[in-house]
Scaffold this motif. Structure first.
Motif, PDB file in Angstrom:
ATOM      1  N   GLY A  97       0.839  -1.183   0.000  1.00  0.00           N
ATOM      2  CA  GLY A  97       0.000   0.000   0.000  1.00  0.00           C
ATOM      3  C   GLY A  97       0.879   1.240   0.000  1.00  0.00           C
ATOM      4  N   GLU A  98       0.259   2.382  -0.215  1.00  0.00           N
ATOM      5  CA  GLU A  98       1.024   3.628  -0.297  1.00  0.00           C
ATOM      6  C   GLU A  98       1.779   3.922   1.006  1.00  0.00           C
ATOM      7  OE1 GLU A  98      -1.516   6.976  -0.345  1.00  0.00           O
ATOM      8  OE2 GLU A  98       0.145   8.368  -0.061  1.00  0.00           O
ATOM      9  N   PHE A  99       1.032   3.797   2.126  1.00  0.00           N
ATOM     10  CA  PHE A  99       1.659   4.119   3.408  1.00  0.00           C
ATOM     11  C   PHE A  99       2.718   3.082   3.776  1.00  0.00           C
ATOM     12  CE2 PHE A  99       1.780   4.418   8.085  1.00  0.00           C
ATOM     13  CZ  PHE A  99       2.143   5.755   8.183  1.00  0.00           C
ATOM     14  N   GLU A 100       2.460   1.852   3.391  1.00  0.00           N
ATOM     15  CA  GLU A 100       3.444   0.793   3.648  1.00  0.00           C
ATOM     16  C   GLU A 100       4.746   1.097   2.906  1.00  0.00           C
ATOM     17  OE1 GLU A 100       0.641  -3.141   4.402  1.00  0.00           O
ATOM     18  OE2 GLU A 100       1.203  -2.626   2.351  1.00  0.00           O
ATOM     19  N   TYR A 101       4.586   1.570   1.687  1.00  0.00           N
ATOM     20  CA  TYR A 101       5.781   1.899   0.886  1.00  0.00           C
ATOM     21  C   TYR A 101       6.544   3.070   1.514  1.00  0.00           C
ATOM     22  CZ  TYR A 101       8.722   3.435  -2.961  1.00  0.00           C
ATOM     23  OH  TYR A 101       9.792   3.815  -3.714  1.00  0.00           O
ATOM     24  N   LEU A 102       5.781   4.072   1.949  1.00  0.00           N
ATOM     25  CA  LEU A 102       6.410   5.226   2.603  1.00  0.00           C
ATOM     26  C   LEU A 102       7.199   4.777   3.832  1.00  0.00           C
ATOM     27  CD1 LEU A 102       3.544   7.884   2.518  1.00  0.00           C
ATOM     28  CD2 LEU A 102       5.719   8.020   1.307  1.00  0.00           C
ATOM     29  N   LEU A 103       6.589   3.913   4.582  1.00  0.00           N
ATOM     30  CA  LEU A 103       7.230   3.443   5.816  1.00  0.00           C
ATOM     31  C   LEU A 103       8.493   2.640   5.518  1.00  0.00           C
ATOM     32  CD1 LEU A 103       5.124   2.216   8.800  1.00  0.00           C
ATOM     33  CD2 LEU A 103       7.388   1.323   8.391  1.00  0.00           C
ATOM     34  N   LEU A 104       8.387   1.760   4.536  1.00  0.00           N
ATOM     35  CA  LEU A 104       9.556   0.947   4.169  1.00  0.00           C
ATOM     36  C   LEU A 104      10.694   1.819   3.653  1.00  0.00           C
ATOM     37  CD1 LEU A 104       7.912  -2.142   2.406  1.00  0.00           C
ATOM     38  CD2 LEU A 104       9.329  -2.187   4.452  1.00  0.00           C
ATOM     39  N   THR A 105      10.328   2.818   2.851  1.00  0.00           N
ATOM     40  CA  THR A 105      11.352   3.716   2.298  1.00  0.00           C
ATOM     41  C   THR A 105      12.037   4.505   3.410  1.00  0.00           C
ATOM     42  OG1 THR A 105       9.877   3.942   0.418  1.00  0.00           O
ATOM     43  CG2 THR A 105      11.744   5.435   0.489  1.00  0.00           C
ATOM     44  N   ALA A 106      11.229   5.017   4.350  1.00  0.00           N
ATOM     45  CA  ALA A 106      11.797   5.784   5.467  1.00  0.00           C
ATOM     46  C   ALA A 106      12.716   4.890   6.298  1.00  0.00           C
ATOM     47  CB  ALA A 106      10.670   6.338   6.330  1.00  0.00           C
ATOM     48  N   ALA A 107      12.274   3.661   6.544  1.00  0.00           N
ATOM     49  CA  ALA A 107      13.091   2.737   7.345  1.00  0.00           C
ATOM     50  C   ALA A 107      14.393   2.405   6.621  1.00  0.00           C
ATOM     51  CB  ALA A 107      12.307   1.464   7.635  1.00  0.00           C
ATOM     52  N   ALA A 108      14.302   2.218   5.303  1.00  0.00           N
ATOM     53  CA  ALA A 108      15.505   1.899   4.523  1.00  0.00           C
ATOM     54  C   ALA A 108      16.466   3.087   4.526  1.00  0.00           C
ATOM     55  CB  ALA A 108      15.108   1.536   3.100  1.00  0.00           C
ATOM     56  N   ARG A 109      15.922   4.300   4.424  1.00  0.00           N
ATOM     57  CA  ARG A 109      16.765   5.493   4.414  1.00  0.00           C
ATOM     58  C   ARG A 109      17.473   5.681   5.764  1.00  0.00           C
ATOM     59  NH1 ARG A 109      16.152   9.900   1.123  1.00  0.00           N
ATOM     60  NH2 ARG A 109      13.989   9.386   0.688  1.00  0.00           N
ATOM     61  N   LEU A 110      16.740   5.433   6.846  1.00  0.00           N
ATOM     62  CA  LEU A 110      17.303   5.640   8.184  1.00  0.00           C
ATOM     63  C   LEU A 110      18.279   4.532   8.587  1.00  0.00           C
ATOM     64  CD1 LEU A 110      14.026   6.822   9.891  1.00  0.00           C
ATOM     65  CD2 LEU A 110      16.114   8.177   9.735  1.00  0.00           C
ATOM     66  N   ASP A 139      20.293   2.047  10.303  1.00  0.00           N
ATOM     67  CA  ASP A 139      20.462   1.649  11.708  1.00  0.00           C
ATOM     68  C   ASP A 139      19.661   2.501  12.675  1.00  0.00           C
ATOM     69  OD1 ASP A 139      22.018  -0.435  11.220  1.00  0.00           O
ATOM     70  OD2 ASP A 139      23.926   0.506  11.774  1.00  0.00           O
ATOM     71  N   GLN A 140      19.296   3.672  12.218  1.00  0.00           N
ATOM     72  CA  GLN A 140      18.585   4.608  13.104  1.00  0.00           C
ATOM     73  C   GLN A 140      17.074   4.567  12.884  1.00  0.00           C
ATOM     74  OE1 GLN A 140      20.086   6.274  15.584  1.00  0.00           O
ATOM     75  NE2 GLN A 140      21.859   5.080  14.913  1.00  0.00           N
ATOM     76  N   ALA A 141      16.600   3.507  12.278  1.00  0.00           N
ATOM     77  CA  ALA A 141      15.167   3.415  12.000  1.00  0.00           C
ATOM     78  C   ALA A 141      14.408   2.907  13.227  1.00  0.00           C
ATOM     79  CB  ALA A 141      14.926   2.485  10.819  1.00  0.00           C
ATOM     80  N   TYR A 142      13.614   3.770  13.806  1.00  0.00           N
ATOM     81  CA  TYR A 142      12.726   3.377  14.910  1.00  0.00           C
ATOM     82  C   TYR A 142      11.496   4.273  14.830  1.00  0.00           C
ATOM     83  CZ  TYR A 142      14.693   7.427  17.373  1.00  0.00           C
ATOM     84  OH  TYR A 142      15.090   8.680  17.707  1.00  0.00           O
ATOM     85  N   GLY A 143      10.484   3.991  15.655  1.00  0.00           N
ATOM     86  CA  GLY A 143       9.185   4.650  15.571  1.00  0.00           C
ATOM     87  C   GLY A 143       9.199   6.146  15.324  1.00  0.00           C
ATOM     88  N   ALA A 144       9.798   6.900  16.261  1.00  0.00           N
ATOM     89  CA  ALA A 144       9.745   8.361  16.175  1.00  0.00           C
ATOM     90  C   ALA A 144      10.495   8.882  14.946  1.00  0.00           C
ATOM     91  CB  ALA A 144      10.318   8.980  17.442  1.00  0.00           C
ATOM     92  N   MET A 168      12.999  -0.666  17.294  1.00  0.00           N
ATOM     93  CA  MET A 168      13.878  -0.566  16.136  1.00  0.00           C
ATOM     94  C   MET A 168      13.296  -1.356  14.962  1.00  0.00           C
ATOM     95  SD  MET A 168      16.194   1.282  17.564  1.00  0.00           S
ATOM     96  CE  MET A 168      17.394   1.376  16.270  1.00  0.00           C
ATOM     97  N   VAL A 169      13.614  -0.861  13.766  1.00  0.00           N
ATOM     98  CA  VAL A 169      13.049  -1.482  12.556  1.00  0.00           C
ATOM     99  C   VAL A 169      14.164  -1.752  11.549  1.00  0.00           C
ATOM    100  CG1 VAL A 169      11.446  -1.130  10.627  1.00  0.00           C
ATOM    101  CG2 VAL A 169      10.865  -0.231  12.874  1.00  0.00           C
ATOM    102  N   ARG A 170      14.096  -2.901  10.884  1.00  0.00           N
ATOM    103  CA  ARG A 170      15.024  -3.167   9.788  1.00  0.00           C
ATOM    104  C   ARG A 170      14.262  -3.807   8.637  1.00  0.00           C
ATOM    105  NH1 ARG A 170      19.964  -6.972  10.882  1.00  0.00           N
ATOM    106  NH2 ARG A 170      18.326  -8.513  10.572  1.00  0.00           N
ATOM    107  N   VAL A 171      14.523  -3.308   7.467  1.00  0.00           N
ATOM    108  CA  VAL A 171      13.827  -3.849   6.284  1.00  0.00           C
ATOM    109  C   VAL A 171      14.501  -5.163   5.879  1.00  0.00           C
ATOM    110  CG1 VAL A 171      13.103  -3.360   3.917  1.00  0.00           C
ATOM    111  CG2 VAL A 171      13.324  -1.488   5.543  1.00  0.00           C
ATOM    112  N   THR A 172      13.707  -6.166   5.669  1.00  0.00           N
ATOM    113  CA  THR A 172      14.254  -7.487   5.286  1.00  0.00           C
ATOM    114  C   THR A 172      14.434  -7.551   3.760  1.00  0.00           C
ATOM    115  OG1 THR A 172      12.052  -8.404   5.028  1.00  0.00           O
ATOM    116  CG2 THR A 172      13.045  -8.617   7.208  1.00  0.00           C
ATOM    117  N   ALA A 173      15.045  -8.610   3.306  1.00  0.00           N
ATOM    118  CA  ALA A 173      15.258  -8.790   1.855  1.00  0.00           C
ATOM    119  C   ALA A 173      13.906  -8.846   1.135  1.00  0.00           C
ATOM    120  CB  ALA A 173      16.046 -10.070   1.622  1.00  0.00           C
ATOM    121  N   LYS A 174      12.946  -9.494   1.777  1.00  0.00           N
ATOM    122  CA  LYS A 174      11.605  -9.600   1.203  1.00  0.00           C
ATOM    123  C   LYS A 174      10.962  -8.207   1.104  1.00  0.00           C
ATOM    124  CE  LYS A 174       7.446 -12.354   1.938  1.00  0.00           C
ATOM    125  NZ  LYS A 174       6.689 -13.105   2.943  1.00  0.00           N
TER     126      LYS A 174
END
Lengths: 106, 304
Positions: free
Chosen positions: A3-16, A18-23, A73-79
């Motif tokens: 979904g659109e928001f899912e993509y936004l979230l994944l992109t933000a997590a990928a950009r961040l 090691d520093q990807a977390y909720g806030a 903390m969040v990390r994007v997986t290969a999938k």
């Protein structure tokens, strides 16, 4: 398909990375979209993505800035990377040749 | 106002799992949200979580088979016990004389009243506690809504069964009591004055209209009793439940989010933990050969 928001979230997590977390993800999405991102939407989407295996989350270390509370903390997986790439390619393909110029005055 | 809002944030966030609660509160602090905005955000998350939860059968089962019938039943029973107490209290306060203590027959009656009231209190408190436990067992996540409905039914039952408010309801109440009396075989042995039979013994409510003319006996006397005997035990249990959610309730929509060591303990060896960066924390755990090793931890799955 994401979904659109899912993509936004994944992109933000990928950009961040090691520093990807909720806030941090929330701030990244808000600055990119210039819209408010609610914590409810963020955390429920994180759960959904984790259930689909697109991200992996865990509780990080507590910090004084957060009143001694840990981060999720969040990390994007290969999938997740694969799904995001597919979404990006689809959006790129479908946008090809579309100028997005308003024919009528706004 | 701010303090109140933050207090409300803490209160509302109790509906979340402990890990999520900490993460969300930390995020709110870090992003410097105002108290009002923080409350709005947490409320939004809780509503979404509850909405997800209520797509499953367990909260509905708890609502339909426990919270609603037991809420009504407890409302009914506490009301009857309160009638009983109100009538005796009215008698003793209006016609108090030391003869009641001196005369053996009167004294026995007073002792009987106090003892039966205490037994009623105890039994109802235990039943309410069990009800809270059953609700928690069936659906701990749904306790927020089910608990509110249970309390609501108690409260509205209180208003509904007010003496003199509706003769039909009073008649229905008497019928239910008669049925319970028949079903239980005439009452538990050794507890002849258990509150369920109080109404039967005291005749009809209209016969005691003089007592219930007073607002105190009609309303004020019942509310604290109601809450004390049924509301608080169930509520205290709910608080206890919220503070200690079991592992299966912490599991998110799909898949397990328990830590690798817990998973390993559950699944047993052999296992390996997916590698994490050292900066993400670790635990000192024992390996299969008894040696201690510093292991990184994460919320990822354990890969056999």
């Amino acid at each position: 398909m994401l979904g659109e928001f899912e993509y936004l979230l994944l992109t933000a997590a990928a950009r961040l990375d090691d520093q990807a977390y909720g806030a941090a993800i929330r701030q990244e999405i808000e600055s990119a979209t210039r819209r408010r991102c609610s914590i409810g939407a963020l955390y429920t989407t994180l759960d959904r993505l984790e259930a689909k295996g697109f991200i992996k989350t865990w509780m990080g270390d507590p910090t004084p800035q957060r009143g001694g509370r840990p981060k999720r903390m969040v990390r994007v997986t290969a999938k997740g990377i694969q799904a995001s790439t597919a979404f990006y390619n689809a959006v790129t393909r479908v946008s090809r040749g579309v100028a997005w110029e308003a024919s009528e005055p706004l | 106002m701010n303090a109140l809002c933050w207090w409300l944030v803490n209160l509302v966030s109790r509906a979340l799992t402990p890990d999520e609660r900490d993460a969300v509160r930390g995020d709110l602090l870090e992003s410097g949200e105002s108290a009002g905005e923080a409350l709005f955000q947490v409320l939004g998350l809780v509503v979404r979580r509850q909405a997800t939860l209520w797509t499953r059968w367990r909260p509905w089962a708890a609502l339909l088979f426990l919270a609603m019938p037991l809420g009504i039943l407890f409302g009914l029973v506490t009301k009857v016990i309160a009638y009983h107490g109100a009538m005796y209290l009215w008698l003793y306060t209006n016609y108090w004389s030391w003869t009641i203590v001196e005369n053996a027959a009167y004294r026995n009656d007073l002792i009987d009243f106090v003892a039966s009231t205490l037994i009623d209190y105890g039994i109802l408190a235990v039943l309410a506690w069990c009800c809270g436990r059953a609700l928690g067992f069936l659906s701990r996540g749904g306790l927020l809504v089910n608990g509110a409905l249970f309390s609501g039914l108690l409260f509205f039952g209180e208003l509904l069964y007010t003496p003199g408010a509706s003769p039909q309801l009073v008649a229905m109440l008497s019928d239910v009591l008669r049925l319970l009396n028949i079903l239980s075989g005439g009452g538990p042995p050794g507890v002849p004055r258990f509150g369920l039979y109080a109404l039967e013994r005291s005749g009809s409510l209209s016969a005691n209209a003089m007592v219930f003319e007073h607002t105190f006996y009609r309303y004020e006397f019942h509310h604290p009793q109601h809450q004390f005997r049924a509301g608080y035990p169930a509520y205290l249990h709910r608080i206890w439940c919220q503070g200690n959610p079991p592992a299966e309730e912490q599991t998110r929509d799909h898949g397990s989010d328990c830590g690798p060591l817990q998973c390993a303990a559950r699944d047993g060896p052999p296992y390996r933990i997916q590698p994490e960066r050292a900066s993400r924390g670790g635990v000192l755990g024992a390996t299969d050969d008894g040696r201690q090793r510093y292991r990184t931890f994460s919320r990822g799955r354990v890969v056999p």
